[in-house]
Design a protein around this motif. Structure first.
Motif, PDB file in Angstrom:
ATOM      1  N   ARG A 164     -37.206   6.294  25.571  1.00 60.07           N
ATOM      2  CA  ARG A 164     -37.962   7.548  25.577  1.00 60.07           C
ATOM      3  C   ARG A 164     -39.431   7.285  25.883  1.00 60.07           C
ATOM      4  O   ARG A 164     -40.075   8.059  26.597  1.00 60.07           O
ATOM      5  N   ILE A 193     -41.554   8.796  29.037  1.00 58.87           N
ATOM      6  CA  ILE A 193     -42.836   9.485  28.867  1.00 58.87           C
ATOM      7  C   ILE A 193     -43.917   8.814  29.707  1.00 58.87           C
ATOM      8  O   ILE A 193     -44.716   9.491  30.350  1.00 58.87           O
ATOM      9  N   SER A 216     -43.641   9.988  33.211  1.00 53.48           N
ATOM     10  CA  SER A 216     -43.688  11.434  33.427  1.00 53.48           C
ATOM     11  C   SER A 216     -45.128  11.938  33.454  1.00 53.48           C
ATOM     12  O   SER A 216     -45.914  11.622  32.561  1.00 53.48           O
ATOM     13  N   PHE A 252     -45.816  14.975  32.906  1.00 51.61           N
ATOM     14  CA  PHE A 252     -45.800  16.204  32.103  1.00 51.61           C
ATOM     15  C   PHE A 252     -45.495  15.981  30.622  1.00 51.61           C
ATOM     16  O   PHE A 252     -45.580  16.916  29.838  1.00 51.61           O
ATOM     17  N   ASP A 253     -45.086  14.786  30.238  1.00 48.78           N
ATOM     18  CA  ASP A 253     -44.675  14.505  28.864  1.00 48.78           C
ATOM     19  C   ASP A 253     -45.602  13.485  28.219  1.00 48.78           C
ATOM     20  O   ASP A 253     -45.999  12.500  28.857  1.00 48.78           O
ATOM     21  N   LEU A 278     -46.577  11.589  24.138  1.00 46.99           N
ATOM     22  CA  LEU A 278     -46.194  11.377  22.746  1.00 46.99           C
ATOM     23  C   LEU A 278     -47.370  10.769  22.002  1.00 46.99           C
ATOM     24  O   LEU A 278     -47.959   9.777  22.448  1.00 46.99           O
ATOM     25  N   GLY A 307     -44.798  15.400  20.150  1.00 46.51           N
ATOM     26  CA  GLY A 307     -44.430  15.356  21.556  1.00 46.51           C
ATOM     27  C   GLY A 307     -45.004  16.584  22.228  1.00 46.51           C
ATOM     28  O   GLY A 307     -44.904  17.699  21.701  1.00 46.51           O
ATOM     29  N   ARG A 315     -45.459  18.631  26.058  1.00 53.42           N
ATOM     30  CA  ARG A 315     -44.947  18.737  27.431  1.00 53.42           C
ATOM     31  C   ARG A 315     -45.629  19.902  28.122  1.00 53.42           C
ATOM     32  O   ARG A 315     -45.802  20.971  27.548  1.00 53.42           O
ATOM     33  N   ARG A 369     -45.281  22.783  30.659  1.00 47.13           N
ATOM     34  CA  ARG A 369     -44.182  23.566  31.229  1.00 47.13           C
ATOM     35  C   ARG A 369     -44.726  24.555  32.246  1.00 47.13           C
ATOM     36  O   ARG A 369     -45.447  25.480  31.889  1.00 47.13           O
ATOM     37  N   GLU A 411     -45.823  22.873  25.669  1.00 46.02           N
ATOM     38  CA  GLU A 411     -44.672  22.899  24.762  1.00 46.02           C
ATOM     39  C   GLU A 411     -44.824  21.791  23.728  1.00 46.02           C
ATOM     40  O   GLU A 411     -45.061  20.634  24.075  1.00 46.02           O
ATOM     41  N   SER A 454     -42.826  19.653  22.007  1.00 47.24           N
ATOM     42  CA  SER A 454     -41.426  19.273  22.149  1.00 47.24           C
ATOM     43  C   SER A 454     -40.871  18.612  20.900  1.00 47.24           C
ATOM     44  O   SER A 454     -39.660  18.652  20.672  1.00 47.24           O
TER      45      SER A 454
END
Length: 143
Positions: free
Chosen positions: A35, A39, A42, A44-45, A47, A61, A63, A65, A76, A78
């Motif tokens: 994970r 991340i 990504s 967009f993500d 942590l 988390g 994100r 969107r 978000e 998450s």
């Protein structure tokens, strides 16, 4: 926000613990490492962890969107999890404020989250105190 930083592979043990606190089910170190790799790759993500005195007390988390139908974006939340030994001491509130800061920084028009039903009375009261409102339901079909 001084206590919040990006999660790293050195945090895997604590992250696994916080996910177990949230879901009441184990997550392996290998899956958590996967994970973190996801991340990292990504755009967009994200942590983050909340840390005091070298002890991780919470995780967030986040994100970005992008909505297809409205040409807007939301932040978000998450995942949010706080060690049950320190709940109601401001860690969750700090993480939520940080999520809102991130949303503004990423030019989002607001934040949203999906809340489970495990601790819904406590969690939903917390979110409502922070100005969140229930706007719908999530429908899931498992394969």
């Amino acid at each position: 926000m001084n206590n919040i930083r990006e999660a790293t592979t050195e945090d895997i043990h604590s992250l696994c613990y916080l996910i177990k606190e949230l879901n009441e089910s184990e997550i392996s170190h290998g899956i958590m490492e996967n994970r973190l790799e996801f991340i990292k790759d990504s755009p967009f993500d994200f942590l983050y962890v909340y840390e005091e005195a070298s002890t991780i007390l919470g995780m967030l988390g986040f994100r970005i969107r992008e909505n297809i139908e409205d040409l807007n974006r939301f932040g978000e939340i998450s995942i949010i999890s706080v060690d049950s030994n320190v709940r109601r001491k401001g860690v969750g509130r700090s993480l939520m404020e940080f999520a809102e800061y991130l949303a503004i920084r990423h030019k989002c028009m607001g934040t949203w989250l999906v809340s489970g039903t495990g601790r819904k009375d406590e969690a939903h009261r917390f979110y409502k105190e922070l100005g969140y409102e229930i706007t719908g339901y999530r429908f899931v079909k498992h394969f």
